[in-house]
Design a protein around this motif. Sequence first.
Motif, PDB file in Angstrom:
ATOM      1  N   HIS A 262      13.150  -0.960   6.420  1.00 19.50           N
ATOM      2  CA  HIS A 262      12.886  -0.301   7.700  1.00 19.50           C
ATOM      3  C   HIS A 262      11.628   0.540   7.514  1.00 19.50           C
ATOM      4  CE1 HIS A 262      14.832   1.470  11.535  1.00 19.50           C
ATOM      5  NE2 HIS A 262      13.552   1.807  11.530  1.00 19.50           N
ATOM      6  N   TYR A 263      10.576   0.270   8.299  1.00 23.46           N
ATOM      7  CA  TYR A 263       9.323   0.993   8.065  1.00 23.46           C
ATOM      8  C   TYR A 263       9.418   2.441   8.551  1.00 23.46           C
ATOM      9  CZ  TYR A 263       8.179  -0.234  12.974  1.00 23.46           C
ATOM     10  OH  TYR A 263       8.197  -0.390  14.332  1.00 23.46           O
ATOM     11  N   TYR A 264       8.575   3.293   7.954  1.00 21.77           N
ATOM     12  CA  TYR A 264       8.585   4.736   8.195  1.00 21.77           C
ATOM     13  C   TYR A 264       7.209   5.165   8.682  1.00 21.77           C
ATOM     14  CZ  TYR A 264       8.624   9.751   6.926  1.00 21.77           C
ATOM     15  OH  TYR A 264       8.513  11.121   6.932  1.00 21.77           O
ATOM     16  N   GLY A 265       7.164   5.749   9.865  1.00 22.94           N
ATOM     17  CA  GLY A 265       5.885   6.215  10.406  1.00 22.94           C
ATOM     18  C   GLY A 265       5.129   5.104  11.113  1.00 22.94           C
ATOM     19  N   GLY A 266       3.957   5.452  11.621  1.00 24.96           N
ATOM     20  CA  GLY A 266       3.151   4.501  12.375  1.00 24.96           C
ATOM     21  C   GLY A 266       2.317   3.622  11.463  1.00 24.96           C
ATOM     22  N   ILE A 267       2.621   2.342  11.420  1.00 22.69           N
ATOM     23  CA  ILE A 267       1.866   1.398  10.586  1.00 22.69           C
ATOM     24  C   ILE A 267       1.486   0.174  11.412  1.00 22.69           C
ATOM     25  CG2 ILE A 267       3.045   2.126   8.454  1.00 22.69           C
ATOM     26  CD1 ILE A 267       4.623  -0.515   8.578  1.00 22.69           C
ATOM     27  N   LYS A 268       0.437  -0.513  10.986  1.00 19.19           N
ATOM     28  CA  LYS A 268       0.166  -1.868  11.450  1.00 19.19           C
ATOM     29  C   LYS A 268       0.918  -2.785  10.489  1.00 19.19           C
ATOM     30  CE  LYS A 268      -4.492  -0.976  13.290  1.00 19.19           C
ATOM     31  NZ  LYS A 268      -5.944  -1.305  13.132  1.00 19.19           N
ATOM     32  N   LYS A 269       1.995  -3.367  10.944  1.00 20.44           N
ATOM     33  CA  LYS A 269       2.911  -4.064  10.039  1.00 20.44           C
ATOM     34  C   LYS A 269       2.243  -5.203   9.278  1.00 20.44           C
ATOM     35  CE  LYS A 269       5.994  -4.488  13.421  1.00 20.44           C
ATOM     36  NZ  LYS A 269       5.603  -3.452  14.420  1.00 20.44           N
ATOM     37  N   TYR A 270       1.285  -5.889   9.933  1.00 15.37           N
ATOM     38  CA  TYR A 270       0.650  -7.023   9.263  1.00 15.37           C
ATOM     39  C   TYR A 270      -0.171  -6.596   8.050  1.00 15.37           C
ATOM     40  CZ  TYR A 270      -3.537  -5.614  11.882  1.00 15.37           C
ATOM     41  OH  TYR A 270      -4.590  -4.901  12.401  1.00 15.37           O
ATOM     42  N   GLN A 271      -0.568  -5.308   7.981  1.00 15.25           N
ATOM     43  CA  GLN A 271      -1.370  -4.847   6.837  1.00 15.25           C
ATOM     44  C   GLN A 271      -0.558  -4.778   5.546  1.00 15.25           C
ATOM     45  OE1 GLN A 271      -2.906  -1.061   8.279  1.00 15.25           O
ATOM     46  NE2 GLN A 271      -4.847  -2.012   8.851  1.00 15.25           N
ATOM     47  N   TRP A 272       0.754  -4.780   5.658  1.00 15.35           N
ATOM     48  CA  TRP A 272       1.605  -4.590   4.477  1.00 15.35           C
ATOM     49  C   TRP A 272       2.065  -5.904   3.849  1.00 15.35           C
ATOM     50  CZ3 TRP A 272       3.214   0.136   2.277  1.00 15.35           C
ATOM     51  CH2 TRP A 272       2.638   1.257   2.888  1.00 15.35           C
ATOM     52  N   THR A 273       1.605  -7.031   4.355  1.00 16.98           N
ATOM     53  CA  THR A 273       1.982  -8.319   3.774  1.00 16.98           C
ATOM     54  C   THR A 273       0.955  -8.751   2.729  1.00 16.98           C
ATOM     55  OG1 THR A 273       0.801  -9.595   5.466  1.00 16.98           O
ATOM     56  CG2 THR A 273       3.093  -9.013   5.928  1.00 16.98           C
ATOM     57  N   ALA A 274       1.432  -9.531   1.770  1.00 19.31           N
ATOM     58  CA  ALA A 274       0.567 -10.210   0.785  1.00 19.31           C
ATOM     59  C   ALA A 274      -0.275  -9.246  -0.049  1.00 19.31           C
ATOM     60  CB  ALA A 274      -0.325 -11.240   1.491  1.00 19.31           C
ATOM     61  N   ILE A 275       0.247  -8.058  -0.311  1.00 20.66           N
ATOM     62  CA  ILE A 275      -0.398  -7.119  -1.243  1.00 20.66           C
ATOM     63  C   ILE A 275       0.641  -6.683  -2.270  1.00 20.66           C
ATOM     64  CG2 ILE A 275      -2.068  -6.301   0.458  1.00 20.66           C
ATOM     65  CD1 ILE A 275      -0.368  -3.753   0.760  1.00 20.66           C
ATOM     66  N   PRO A 276       0.223  -6.316  -3.486  1.00 20.57           N
ATOM     67  CA  PRO A 276       1.191  -5.880  -4.496  1.00 20.57           C
ATOM     68  C   PRO A 276       1.819  -4.551  -4.127  1.00 20.57           C
ATOM     69  CG  PRO A 276      -1.063  -5.622  -5.306  1.00 20.57           C
ATOM     70  CD  PRO A 276      -1.152  -6.358  -4.015  1.00 20.57           C
ATOM     71  N   LEU A 277       3.132  -4.484  -4.196  1.00 24.01           N
ATOM     72  CA  LEU A 277       3.882  -3.300  -3.800  1.00 24.01           C
ATOM     73  C   LEU A 277       4.737  -2.787  -4.945  1.00 24.01           C
ATOM     74  CD1 LEU A 277       4.998  -4.607  -0.294  1.00 24.01           C
ATOM     75  CD2 LEU A 277       3.210  -2.918  -0.746  1.00 24.01           C
ATOM     76  N   ALA A 278       4.959  -1.488  -4.948  1.00 28.05           N
ATOM     77  CA  ALA A 278       5.784  -0.835  -5.959  1.00 28.05           C
ATOM     78  C   ALA A 278       6.987  -0.182  -5.292  1.00 28.05           C
ATOM     79  CB  ALA A 278       4.962   0.211  -6.721  1.00 28.05           C
ATOM     80  N   LEU A 279       8.001   0.077  -6.098  1.00 32.54           N
ATOM     81  CA  LEU A 279       9.246   0.673  -5.611  1.00 32.54           C
ATOM     82  C   LEU A 279       9.411   2.038  -6.280  1.00 32.54           C
ATOM     83  CD1 LEU A 279      11.608  -0.250  -3.733  1.00 32.54           C
ATOM     84  CD2 LEU A 279      12.820  -0.951  -5.804  1.00 32.54           C
ATOM     85  N   HIS A 280       9.453   3.094  -5.467  1.00 32.37           N
ATOM     86  CA  HIS A 280       9.620   4.461  -5.965  1.00 32.37           C
ATOM     87  C   HIS A 280      10.834   5.084  -5.294  1.00 32.37           C
ATOM     88  CE1 HIS A 280       5.368   5.306  -7.604  1.00 32.37           C
ATOM     89  NE2 HIS A 280       5.346   4.044  -7.192  1.00 32.37           N
ATOM     90  N   GLY A 281      11.513   5.982  -5.988  1.00 32.02           N
ATOM     91  CA  GLY A 281      12.587   6.713  -5.332  1.00 32.02           C
ATOM     92  C   GLY A 281      13.664   7.172  -6.280  1.00 32.02           C
ATOM     93  N   VAL A 282      14.806   7.483  -5.679  1.00 35.84           N
ATOM     94  CA  VAL A 282      15.953   7.967  -6.446  1.00 35.84           C
ATOM     95  C   VAL A 282      17.211   7.244  -5.986  1.00 35.84           C
ATOM     96  CG1 VAL A 282      14.950  10.252  -6.845  1.00 35.84           C
ATOM     97  CG2 VAL A 282      16.412   9.868  -4.839  1.00 35.84           C
ATOM     98  N   VAL A 283      18.163   7.158  -6.904  1.00 37.64           N
ATOM     99  CA  VAL A 283      19.499   6.660  -6.598  1.00 37.64           C
ATOM    100  C   VAL A 283      20.481   7.742  -7.016  1.00 37.64           C
ATOM    101  CG1 VAL A 283      21.211   4.868  -6.995  1.00 37.64           C
ATOM    102  CG2 VAL A 283      18.785   4.269  -6.959  1.00 37.64           C
TER     103      VAL A 283
END
Length: 470
Positions: A124-145
């Motif tokens: 689920h995206y957070y904040g205002g983004i152009k969704k197509y900009q987030w495809t086909a680029i290397p992504l990382a996972l940050h956070g806590v469990v």
Amino acid sequence: MKKDSLWLGYRDEDKQELERVCGLYKKCLDEGKTERECASLVVKMAEEKGYRELYSALKQGERLKAGDKLYVVQMNKSVALFQLGKKPISEGMNILGAHIDSPRIDVKQNPLYEKDGFAYFDTHYYGGIKKYQWTAIPLALHGVVAKKDGTTVNVCIGEKDDDPVFVITDLLVHLAGEQMTKKATEVVTGENLDLLIGNCPLSDETEEGEENKDKEKDALKANVLKLLKDSYDIEEEDLLSAELEIVPAGKAKDLGFDRSMILAYGQDDRICAFTSLFAMLDMASDITENTLCCLLVDKEEIGSVGATGMQSRFFENAVAELVAATEEDSQRLVRRALANSRMLSSDVSAGYDPLYANAFEKNNAAFLAHGLTFNKYTGSRGKSGSNDANAEYIAQLRKVMDEADVKYQFAELGKVDVGGGGTIAYIMAKYGMNVIDSGVAVMNMHAPYEASSKADVYEAVRGYSAFLRS
């Protein structure tokens, strides 16, 4: 008023200090890609400068005095730093405010599924983004469990050289005829921003060495869960109480042959947050007339809501504790302290882009390498949702900046009827304090990678320092 590029006026010693500041800034961007990481980094840097946690100091019965340096953390996502001045807090503070959350993609509560040979995290995206900009680029996972036994597991995958990365897939151009006819808002839908996380099923064999066909259906999901269990001791149910954020992988980089700019994720609004922090920490050896505050908050990108957003009472509560400890336990004095304060609500401004000049009104646009940007008002169209700073306060700030030889510009966010945006300024203005939007011009705002000028980063630190000393 036309101004020249700041680079034309810098001496060699200015450029050396500029590179030092920007080197620290890039390091902070790399270490703080989420609001939790930023808050943790801020506390670490503050403690190195002698800051102490406010409520711990109060519990120990310490008498607070001018020069004391204190901080408050709200749910590990927002931080307020205070340096007490000689004057009573009720006479007002000098406040630098910014936000440390950035547009991103969040992992859902029940995220893990497999489909046709692939394993995914639902998002689920957070904040205002152009969704197509987030495809086909290397992504990382940050956070806590957060686990039921009270422990919290930190997760960061995709940043080290030997880490795997993740991706949100896109349709190949050869088959995208129908897709290419859609509006930009429809090219990629929110429900299709799912993160590709695996393709290898778990090998499960019986005692006879034959594959167990009954478990083949969930073998991909099972393999991901096994890897999470082995690496982080996480069960699938633990994802219910997780905060996992998907951000672009990789470090902040110099931009251009001349290395005059910075390209990085999250510069909205960490470019203002970290420069405000640098200015605040540089004051550590001074005892000032007014109490100083650096306020770094969460949730601005979704309306400053929630317990860690600016609309919560955590900042007001902290001020009330300080007033009670240094003057008297009086709500009247708390209200007076807030009303008498002065604030720079620091958020990024839209950097003028010649390739999209038709979105800007050039005489009132923010240019890269032209200094700290002041926005008298933000909002949209008819200034809706804006704090509109008064002329007298602006004149005072002009005097402060000019006397400190800080380079600055005034701008607004694009043409009147094109769009707009908001900051935390209007929330703080509710207390009756003087507030103006200020910050740094950024290009590609809200994209996975945003561009800024090193000169503007440097001038922001100088401008914020001048404001704190005023």
